[in-house]
Design a protein around this motif. Structure first.
Motif, PDB file in Angstrom:
ATOM      1  N   LYS A   1       4.449  10.864   1.186  1.00  0.00           N
ATOM      2  CA  LYS A   1       3.919  11.793   2.188  1.00  0.00           C
ATOM      3  C   LYS A   1       2.811  11.183   3.037  1.00  0.00           C
ATOM      4  O   LYS A   1       2.990  10.985   4.236  1.00  0.00           O
ATOM      5  N   LEU A   2       1.698  10.874   2.426  1.00  0.00           N
ATOM      6  CA  LEU A   2       0.537  10.388   3.179  1.00  0.00           C
ATOM      7  C   LEU A   2       0.564   8.865   3.261  1.00  0.00           C
ATOM      8  O   LEU A   2       0.091   8.164   2.365  1.00  0.00           O
ATOM      9  N   THR A   3       1.104   8.339   4.348  1.00  0.00           N
ATOM     10  CA  THR A   3       1.140   6.891   4.543  1.00  0.00           C
ATOM     11  C   THR A   3      -0.256   6.372   4.879  1.00  0.00           C
ATOM     12  O   THR A   3      -1.150   7.136   5.254  1.00  0.00           O
ATOM     13  N   THR A   4      -0.424   5.070   4.793  1.00  0.00           N
ATOM     14  CA  THR A   4      -1.728   4.472   5.100  1.00  0.00           C
ATOM     15  C   THR A   4      -2.069   4.647   6.575  1.00  0.00           C
ATOM     16  O   THR A   4      -3.227   4.872   6.926  1.00  0.00           O
ATOM     17  N   LYS A   5      -1.071   4.559   7.445  1.00  0.00           N
ATOM     18  CA  LYS A   5      -1.323   4.779   8.871  1.00  0.00           C
ATOM     19  C   LYS A   5      -1.770   6.215   9.118  1.00  0.00           C
ATOM     20  O   LYS A   5      -2.744   6.457   9.851  1.00  0.00           O
ATOM     21  N   ALA A   6      -1.085   7.177   8.517  1.00  0.00           N
ATOM     22  CA  ALA A   6      -1.466   8.580   8.680  1.00  0.00           C
ATOM     23  C   ALA A   6      -2.867   8.819   8.131  1.00  0.00           C
ATOM     24  O   ALA A   6      -3.660   9.569   8.716  1.00  0.00           O
ATOM     25  N   PHE A   7      -3.173   8.176   7.009  1.00  0.00           N
ATOM     26  CA  PHE A   7      -4.505   8.285   6.421  1.00  0.00           C
ATOM     27  C   PHE A   7      -5.565   7.773   7.396  1.00  0.00           C
ATOM     28  O   PHE A   7      -6.595   8.425   7.616  1.00  0.00           O
ATOM     29  N   LEU A   8      -5.331   6.599   7.991  1.00  0.00           N
ATOM     30  CA  LEU A   8      -6.293   6.034   8.939  1.00  0.00           C
ATOM     31  C   LEU A   8      -6.514   6.971  10.120  1.00  0.00           C
ATOM     32  O   LEU A   8      -7.659   7.248  10.504  1.00  0.00           O
ATOM     33  N   LEU A   9      -5.437   7.484  10.697  1.00  0.00           N
ATOM     34  CA  LEU A   9      -5.567   8.372  11.860  1.00  0.00           C
ATOM     35  C   LEU A   9      -6.288   9.665  11.487  1.00  0.00           C
ATOM     36  O   LEU A   9      -7.118  10.162  12.255  1.00  0.00           O
ATOM     37  N   LEU A  10      -5.983  10.198  10.326  1.00  0.00           N
ATOM     38  CA  LEU A  10      -6.627  11.433   9.881  1.00  0.00           C
ATOM     39  C   LEU A  10      -8.118  11.211   9.659  1.00  0.00           C
ATOM     40  O   LEU A  10      -8.946  12.048  10.025  1.00  0.00           O
ATOM     41  N   MET A  11      -8.478  10.061   9.083  1.00  0.00           N
ATOM     42  CA  MET A  11      -9.889   9.776   8.824  1.00  0.00           C
ATOM     43  C   MET A  11     -10.647   9.435  10.112  1.00  0.00           C
ATOM     44  O   MET A  11     -11.843   9.717  10.230  1.00  0.00           O
ATOM     45  N   LEU A  12      -9.961   8.833  11.074  1.00  0.00           N
ATOM     46  CA  LEU A  12     -10.586   8.617  12.380  1.00  0.00           C
ATOM     47  C   LEU A  12     -10.871   9.959  13.056  1.00  0.00           C
ATOM     48  O   LEU A  12     -11.941  10.154  13.654  1.00  0.00           O
ATOM     49  N   HIS A  13      -9.918  10.870  12.958  1.00  0.00           N
ATOM     50  CA  HIS A  13     -10.113  12.225  13.488  1.00  0.00           C
ATOM     51  C   HIS A  13     -11.290  12.893  12.792  1.00  0.00           C
ATOM     52  O   HIS A  13     -12.123  13.564  13.428  1.00  0.00           O
ATOM     53  N   ALA A  14     -11.411  12.681  11.479  1.00  0.00           N
ATOM     54  CA  ALA A  14     -12.512  13.265  10.700  1.00  0.00           C
ATOM     55  C   ALA A  14     -13.858  12.667  11.114  1.00  0.00           C
ATOM     56  O   ALA A  14     -14.858  13.388  11.223  1.00  0.00           O
TER      57      ALA A  14
ATOM     58  N   GLN B   1       0.809  -1.219   0.000  1.00  0.00           N
ATOM     59  CA  GLN B   1       0.000   0.000   0.000  1.00  0.00           C
ATOM     60  C   GLN B   1       0.845   1.273   0.000  1.00  0.00           C
ATOM     61  O   GLN B   1       0.423   2.295  -0.531  1.00  0.00           O
ATOM     62  N   ASP B   2       2.010   1.211   0.602  1.00  0.00           N
ATOM     63  CA  ASP B   2       2.845   2.415   0.715  1.00  0.00           C
ATOM     64  C   ASP B   2       4.112   2.331  -0.140  1.00  0.00           C
ATOM     65  O   ASP B   2       5.090   3.029   0.122  1.00  0.00           O
ATOM     66  N   LYS B   3       4.088   1.483  -1.166  1.00  0.00           N
ATOM     67  CA  LYS B   3       5.299   1.220  -1.950  1.00  0.00           C
ATOM     68  C   LYS B   3       5.885   2.495  -2.572  1.00  0.00           C
ATOM     69  O   LYS B   3       7.092   2.705  -2.580  1.00  0.00           O
ATOM     70  N   TYR B   4       5.027   3.346  -3.109  1.00  0.00           N
ATOM     71  CA  TYR B   4       5.518   4.562  -3.772  1.00  0.00           C
ATOM     72  C   TYR B   4       5.082   5.831  -3.040  1.00  0.00           C
ATOM     73  O   TYR B   4       5.113   6.914  -3.607  1.00  0.00           O
ATOM     74  N   VAL B   5       4.700   5.675  -1.786  1.00  0.00           N
ATOM     75  CA  VAL B   5       4.189   6.817  -1.016  1.00  0.00           C
ATOM     76  C   VAL B   5       5.336   7.626  -0.430  1.00  0.00           C
ATOM     77  O   VAL B   5       6.258   7.066   0.172  1.00  0.00           O
TER      78      VAL B   5
ATOM     79  N   ALA C   1      -6.745  18.205  -0.500  1.00  0.00           N
ATOM     80  CA  ALA C   1      -7.951  17.390  -0.661  1.00  0.00           C
ATOM     81  C   ALA C   1      -7.784  16.378  -1.786  1.00  0.00           C
ATOM     82  O   ALA C   1      -8.267  15.251  -1.702  1.00  0.00           O
ATOM     83  N   SER C   2      -7.075  16.758  -2.841  1.00  0.00           N
ATOM     84  CA  SER C   2      -6.873  15.838  -3.963  1.00  0.00           C
ATOM     85  C   SER C   2      -5.984  14.662  -3.568  1.00  0.00           C
ATOM     86  O   SER C   2      -6.207  13.523  -3.998  1.00  0.00           O
ATOM     87  N   GLN C   3      -4.980  14.917  -2.726  1.00  0.00           N
ATOM     88  CA  GLN C   3      -4.136  13.825  -2.236  1.00  0.00           C
ATOM     89  C   GLN C   3      -4.924  12.878  -1.348  1.00  0.00           C
ATOM     90  O   GLN C   3      -4.767  11.657  -1.420  1.00  0.00           O
ATOM     91  N   LEU C   4      -5.778  13.443  -0.522  1.00  0.00           N
ATOM     92  CA  LEU C   4      -6.652  12.624   0.318  1.00  0.00           C
ATOM     93  C   LEU C   4      -7.591  11.771  -0.532  1.00  0.00           C
ATOM     94  O   LEU C   4      -7.822  10.591  -0.236  1.00  0.00           O
ATOM     95  N   SER C   5      -8.121  12.373  -1.574  1.00  0.00           N
ATOM     96  CA  SER C   5      -9.032  11.661  -2.460  1.00  0.00           C
ATOM     97  C   SER C   5      -8.338  10.476  -3.115  1.00  0.00           C
ATOM     98  O   SER C   5      -8.896   9.373  -3.185  1.00  0.00           O
ATOM     99  N   ARG C   6      -7.123  10.671  -3.595  1.00  0.00           N
ATOM    100  CA  ARG C   6      -6.382   9.584  -4.233  1.00  0.00           C
ATOM    101  C   ARG C   6      -6.124   8.451  -3.244  1.00  0.00           C
ATOM    102  O   ARG C   6      -6.296   7.272  -3.569  1.00  0.00           O
ATOM    103  N   LYS C   7      -5.726   8.824  -2.034  1.00  0.00           N
ATOM    104  CA  LYS C   7      -5.431   7.805  -1.024  1.00  0.00           C
ATOM    105  C   LYS C   7      -6.701   7.046  -0.649  1.00  0.00           C
ATOM    106  O   LYS C   7      -6.681   5.817  -0.471  1.00  0.00           O
TER     107      LYS C   7
END
Length: 378
Positions: free
Chosen positions: A37-50, A31-35, A81-87
């Motif tokens: 900035k926004l790692t999957t863990k960071a994405f999960l925490l950010l979306m939990l906060h949301a 999932q994070d092979k070419y990432v 927002a576009s980076q979040l959308s892609r992730k």
């Protein structure tokens, strides 16, 4: 997660997530092979906060990173927002599904989780989430409508202890009965479901396999009474019988028990079950417990972000639903950990306010409220 984070309420709230296993799955799925900035863990925490703050859009989530505490936790100072959308469209939903199931196991094994005196109840039902046909063509189920259906199994101990332990997400056209094979998998519990799941062949199979259930019977269902039992005077139970169901062309092979009772509005309810070892009143109470799953769906739709979605793909939608369920489970675990008597909604509100304060300040608030209640303060 560093040592300082664990002392904060946010760190304590997310601590039940097994991030070691999570990271192993991320590597396995690449999932994070070419990432960068926004790692999957960071994405999960950010979306939990949301979800906790019920953010209305990806842009609102992006703007939330102005919070320096959130920046420090995620290791990010900004994200578009576009980076979040892609992730959101790239994360494999099976990854979040696994996090959800791991948290369910945490709830079940928690030392404060009381064991019910009677056979555990698991309530099965579904809820349809309508979608805009223009934006969600992949979810079309009628000429003018789109939607998905959340099929869910809720473990019910009492009105203070209920949590989901299994879920499937399908197109809204999927019939509820088709999911019973997935949701019914344990002989050591009793299942409760509504008349939308009525299927005589399935009921016969449950009878033969020793799987206990209670289901509401449709009004037009044909039954033949073989034997009637007396009912207690003054009881809400109006009849208790042994029956076979269906017409001569399609009839149950086994004999079932039919309980007739009335709800709080005086409407008659017919309950079919293969339990003959408990009283008719207990059967009636067991079926009334089904209301807990209605309250659960209502809670989800009102207090986390599940009716409107941040993305339009099937992947984005499933990810948001799983993160909403993870949010709920984390709140349940927080209540178990603190032995709080407050509702999940009350805990959620305190969590929002005290998120970046110490965990100790949250405990003080709970204990202060307990003292007030003991003194009779409403």
């Amino acid at each position: 997660m560093d040592k300082n984070t664990l002392f904060m309420l946010f760190g304590k709230w997310i601590n039940p997530i097994n991030f070691l296993n999570f990271q192993e799955e991320i590597v396995k799925l690449q999932q994070d092979k070419y990432v960068k900035k926004l790692t999957t863990k960071a994405f999960l925490l950010l979306m939990l906060h949301a979800q906790l703050h019920e953010k209305e859009s990806l842009r609102a989530i992006s703007d939330g990173l102005l919070d320096e505490d959130l920046q420090a936790e995620l290791g990010l100072d900004s994200i578009s927002a576009s980076q979040l959308s892609r992730k959101n469209n790239e994360v494999d939903p099976s990854l979040l599904s696994r996090v959800f199931l791991d948290l369910v196991q945490e709830i079940q094994s928690h030392r404060h989780h009381s064991i019910p005196k009677r056979m555990p109840l698991k309530i099965i039902d579904s809820s349809t989430i309508p979608l805009n046909l223009t934006h969600y063509r992949w979810a079309e189920f009628r000429k003018t409508k789109s939607g998905v259906k959340l099929h869910l199994r809720l473990v019910f101990a009492d009105h203070h202890q209920a949590y989901p332990d299994k879920v499937t997400i399908t197109n809204a056209r999927e019939h509820d009965r088709n999911q019973l094979e997935v949701l019914v998998d344990d002989k050591n519990v009793m299942y409760v479901f509504d008349r939308g799941y009525m299927d005589y062949k399935t009921f016969d199979y449950y009878f033969d396999e020793g799987i206990f259930f209670a289901s509401r019977l449709k009004k037009n269902a044909v039954v033949r009474i073989l034997e009637s039992f007396s009912v207690t005077e003054g009881s809400p139970i109006t009849s208790d019988s042994m029956v076979v169901c269906g017409t001569p062309q399609s009839r149950t092979e086994n004999v079932f028990r039919l309980i007739e009772t009335v709800d709080t509005k005086g409407n008659q309810i017919r309950i079919l079950t293969n339990r003959f070892d408990i009283s008719a009143e207990e059967i009636g109470e067991i079926y009334r417990s089904r209301w807990a799953i209605e309250l659960f769906f209502k809670w989800l739709k009102q207090h986390v972000r599940i009716k409107k979605f941040y993305g339009m793909s099937e992947t984005a939608l499933q990810n948001q639903i799983y993160i909403a369920l993870i949010t709920y489970c984390l709140l349940v675990l927080l209540r178990l950990e603190t032995d709080a008597k407050q509702s999940l909604l009350q805990l959620k509100r305190w969590l929002q306010v005290l998120l970046w304060k110490s965990y100790e300040s949250f405990l003080k608030r709970i204990h202060f409220r307990k003292k007030q209640q003991l003194k009779g303060v409403p």
